[in-house]
Design an enzyme around this catalytic site. Structure first.
Site: not given
Ligand code: MG
Ligand code: ADP
Length: 605
Positions: A8, A70, A170, A192
Site C-alpha cells: 500500500d 503521491k 485500494e 477510506d
Molecule cells: Mg491509504
C-alpha cells in the site's frame, strides 16, 4: 520464485505485507514499525533517508524533505492547483516533458524516483524480514488514479527493482481482505479517509467475487486538511495573544503543522489537549510562546465541514449504484483519519449500523494487496475482481471536443474498437489524442498523450480503414493498438508511445537507484552508532509524550532541545567522534532525567 509482496503505497504512510501460506502478515521495517512514513529526505551530498527518520527532519530541513509525493505522481506541472503547490515546502518544478518534478540542490527528481525510494526501503525491509530476495509486487493505487498516475506508480516499482505484477485499487484491496475473512455474500462500503485523500467505494462481495458497484473520491481531502484547519485556528490564537501574524513564516508553519497533527491524534482519545510551543518567534520585545488548549468540541467544529464532505461523497456513491444506506451490510473503515471518533459517529449514523472494527485501518489495504499477490502466486483461491474504470476514456474529435469511447464505471478489463481514416491523399500517419475525463470539451480532460499511427498504406483520403483498439486492462491501464484493415489485409500499425517515461529512461533510473543503498558508504560501526542514537531519541520522544503532563516546563524545553540537537547531528554529521559524544550526552541526559523523576520512569537506552 521468491515471495510476491503486497504494497500500500500511501500519500502519508506505506505498508507492506505478504502471504505466509494463507495468512497475511505485515512486514516490520528496520525501525520496528508496521507503517513506514512515505517521506524521503535528501542531504546535500545526495544521501537519502526514508521513513521515520526522514519524517523527523521535516522541521529542520523542509526544502529537502519530500512528503506527499503521491499527489504529484504522473501529473503535469501545469495541472497543479496553487494550493497543491503551497501544500509542500519543497520546490516543485516543471520537468522537460511537462511533468511535475522536485528540485533539490541542482538536481530534479521525478515523483517516480521519490516513490521508488520509498518502495526500495519497503523492499529491503521485506528482504530482511523474509531472508530472501524480493523482486515482485502488487501495488495499490487510489481508485480514481488516471492511467498516467498508474503508469507512474508502475514505473516507480520498476525503478525500485520490482516487477509490478498487478496494480489494484485500494478499496478493492480492502474488499479482498474482507472476502478472505468472511465467506458470505454482502454489500459493503469501504470508507477510506487517509492523510491526503478520501475514497468511498461500494462493493458487492461473495466468496469468490468482488464487484465494484460505485466508487468516488476527493483527492484533496484528508488528514493534512484537518491539520490545516487546526493550524489556522492556532494562527488565530497567536495573533489574538501577541498581535502578530505569523502565517508567512515557513518554520513557524511547519512547527504549527506538527503540533496540530499531534493535537488531532491526542483528541482521538482525549477530550482536551494542551498545545505548547515555546519560542515560536522572537522579536525586539523578546521571545513569543504559544500556549493554548484545544478541546475535542472545538476541534470537531473546525473539522466537521470536512467530515461532511466525505458523507456527501458517500451519498453520491450510493445514488450512483441506486442503493440506500440500508442496503449496505457492512462498513469497513480504512485510513488513519477514520480513527477520529466524530468521523466514526457520523459514518455510523449515515449507514445506521455498527461499524466493522475487525480490520486495522492502517493495514487492511496492504493485506488486500498481499492476498492478491497470493492469488497470483497460486497459493490463495482466486477471487474475481470486477473493478470499474473511474474515468471515461475518449478521443479528441473535430472542434476540440471529446468523444467518449469507454464510459465511466465500465467493468474492466474492457475494450472498444474505433475505425479511423485519413483526411488527405496518401497520408501515412494519423494522430490520435487520447483523453481521460468527463468533460465534452477536450481541453478539460486529462490528456493521456497523442498516439501516432504510422505506416499507413498510401491511398486516397478516406479510403484506409484503420481499426484502433482501446483497451483498459486489469491494472486499469490503457492499451492502444491499431491495424490497417484495407482490402481485408491486416497490417499492424506502429504506435508512438505517449508521454511518460520511456523504457530506456526507466532502465537508466533503475540502474542508478539500484546502486544505492541508504548510507551505503558508511562503516558498520557508524551505522550501529546511528542506530543506537536513533533508539535513544525514540525513547526520549516516547518519554516526553508519556510524561508531558507531569514534567516541569523547563524540563520539557530541555528535552525538546536535546531531541533537536540529536536529530540535527544525526542528519548532518558523519563524524564518529561527534556521534559518540552525542550518544554519551544522551545517556547522561537520561540518567539526569531518571534522577529527577525518581528513577523508575526514565527511558531505556
Ligand atoms: Mg491509504
Ligand atoms: P495515506 O493513505 O494518505 O497514506 P493513512 O491512512 O496512513 O494515510 O492516514 C494518515 C493520516 O491519518 C494522517 O493525516 C494522520 O494524522 C491521520 N491519523 C492517524 N491516526 C489518527 C488518529 N488516531 N486520529 C486522527 N487522525 C489520525
Amino acid at each position: 520464485m521468491g515471495k510476491v509482496i503486497g504494497i500500500d503505497l500511501g500519500t502519508t504512510n506505506s505498508v507492506c505485507a505478504y502471504m505466509d501460506r494463507r495468512d497475511p502478515v505485515v512486514i516490520i521495517n528496520a525501525e520496528g514499525g508496521r507503517v513506514t512514513p512515505s517521506v524521503v529526505g535528501i542531504s546535500k551530498n545526495g544521501e537519502r533517508f526514508v521513513g521515520d527518520i526522514a519524517k523527523r527532519q521535516l522541521l529542520i530541513n523542509p526544502e529537502a524533505t519530500i512528503h506527499s509525493i503521491k499527489r504529484f505522481m504522473g501529473r503535469r506541472y501545469s495541472e497543479l492547483k496553487p494550493h497543491e503547490l503551497e501544500m509542500v515546502q519543497y520546490n516543485l518544478v516543471e520537468t522537460r516533458n511537462g511533468d511535475a518534478g522536485v528540485e533539490i540542490g541542482d538536481r530534479v527528481y521525478l515523483p517516480q524516483e521519490i516513490s521508488a525510494m520509498v518502495l526500495q526501503k519497503l523492499r529491503k525491509s521485506a528482504e530482511d524480514f523474509l531472508g530472501e530476495p524480493v523482486t515482485e509486487a502488487v501495488i495499490t493505487v487510489p481508485a480514481y488514479f488516471t492511467d498516467r498516475q498508474r503508469q507512474a506508480t508502475k514505473d516507480a516499482g520498476t525503478i525500485a527493482g520490482l516487477d509490478v505484477l498487478r496494480i489494484i485499487n485500494e478499496p478493492t484491496a480492502a474488499a479482498l481482505s474482507y472476502v478472505h475473512n468472511r465467506k458470505k455474500s454482502s454489500t459493503i462500503a469501504v470508507y477510506d479517509f487517509g492523510g491526503g485523500t478520501f475514497d468511498i467505494s461500494i462493493l458487492e462481495v461473495d466468496r469468490d467475487l468482488a464487484e465494484v458497484r460505485a466508487t468516488r473520491g476527493n483527492n484533496t481531502l484528508g488528514g493534512a486538511d484537518i491539520d490545516r484547519r487546526i493550524v489556522e485556528w492556532l494562527l488565530g490564537q497567536f495573533q489574538k495573544e501577541h498581535g502578530i501574524d505569523v502565517s508567512e513564516d515557513k518554520l513557524v508553519l511547519q512547527r504549527l503543522r506538527e503540533a496540530a497533527e499531534r493535537a488531532k491524534l491526542e483528541l482521538s482519545s482525549a477530550h482536551e489537549t494542551d498545545i505548547h510551543l515555546p519560542f515560536l518567534l522572537a522579536d525586539a520585545t523578546g521571545p513569543k510562546h504559544l500556549q493554548c488548549s484545544l478541546s475535542r468540541y472545538t476541534f470537531e467544529s473546525l473539522a466537521t465541514p470536512l467530515f461532511d464532505q466525505t458523507l456527501e461523497e458517500c451519498r453520491k456513491a450510493l445514488e450512483e449504484c441506486r442503493l440506500g444506506p440500508e442496503d449496505i451490510d457492512e462498513v469497513i473503515l480504512v485510513g488513519g483519519s477514520s480513527r477520529i471518533p466524530k468521523v466514526q459517529e457520523m459514518v455510523k449514523n449515515l449507514f445506521d449500523r455498527p461499524l466493522n472494527k475487525g480490520f486495522n485501518p492502517d493495514e487492511v489495504v496492504a493485506i488486500g494487496a498481499a492476498i492478491q499477490a497470493g492469488i497470483l502466486e497460486g497459493d490463495v483461491k482466486a477471487v474475481t475482481l470486477l473493478d470499474v474504470t473511474n474515468f471515461s476514456l475518449g478521443i479528441e474529435v473535430e472542434g476540440r471536443r471529446a468523444a467518449k469511447l469507454i464510459p465511466k464505471n465500465t467493468t474492466i478489463p474492457t475494450q472498444k474498437t474505433q475505425l479511423v481514416s485519413t483526411v488527405i491523399d496518401n497520408q501515412r500517419t494519423v494522430k490520435i489524442h487520447v483523453l481521460q475525463g468527463e468533460s465534452p470539451n477536450a481541453r478539460e480532460n486529462v490528456s493521456l498523450g497523442e498516439f501516432e499511427l504510422q505506416g499507413i498504406e498510401p491511398a486516397p483520403r478516406g479510403v484506409p480503414r484503420i481499426q484502433v483498439k482501446f483497451a483498459i486492462d486489469a491494472n486499469g491501464m490503457v492499451q492502444v493498438s491499431a491495424k490497417d484493415t484495407r482490402s481485408g489485409v491486416s497490417n499492424a500499425v506502429s504506435i508512438e508511445a505517449p508521454t511518460g517515461l520511456s523504457q530506456v529512461e526507466i532502465d537508466e533510473l533503475r540502474q542508478e537507484h539500484s546502486n544505492y543503498d541508504e548510507r551505503g558508504d558508511e562503516s558498520d560501526d557508524l551505522k550501529a552508532l546511528r542506530h543506537q542514537i536513533e533508539k535513544q531519541l525514540v525513547s526520549l520522544e516516547g518519554f516526553l509524550r508519556d510524561n508531558r503532563g507531569f514534567l516541569h516546563k523547563k524540563d520539557i524545553f530541555e528535552i525538546e532541545q536535546a531531541l533537536k540537537r540529536g536529530r540535527m547531528a544525526l542528519l548532518k554529521s558523519s563524524d564518529k567522534g561527534n556521534l559518540d559524544d552525542l550518544s554519551l550526552y544522551l545517556a547522561r541526559f537520561f540518567a539526569h532525567l531518571a534522577d529527577k523523576t525518581g528513577g523508575g520512569d526514565a527511558p531505556v537506552h
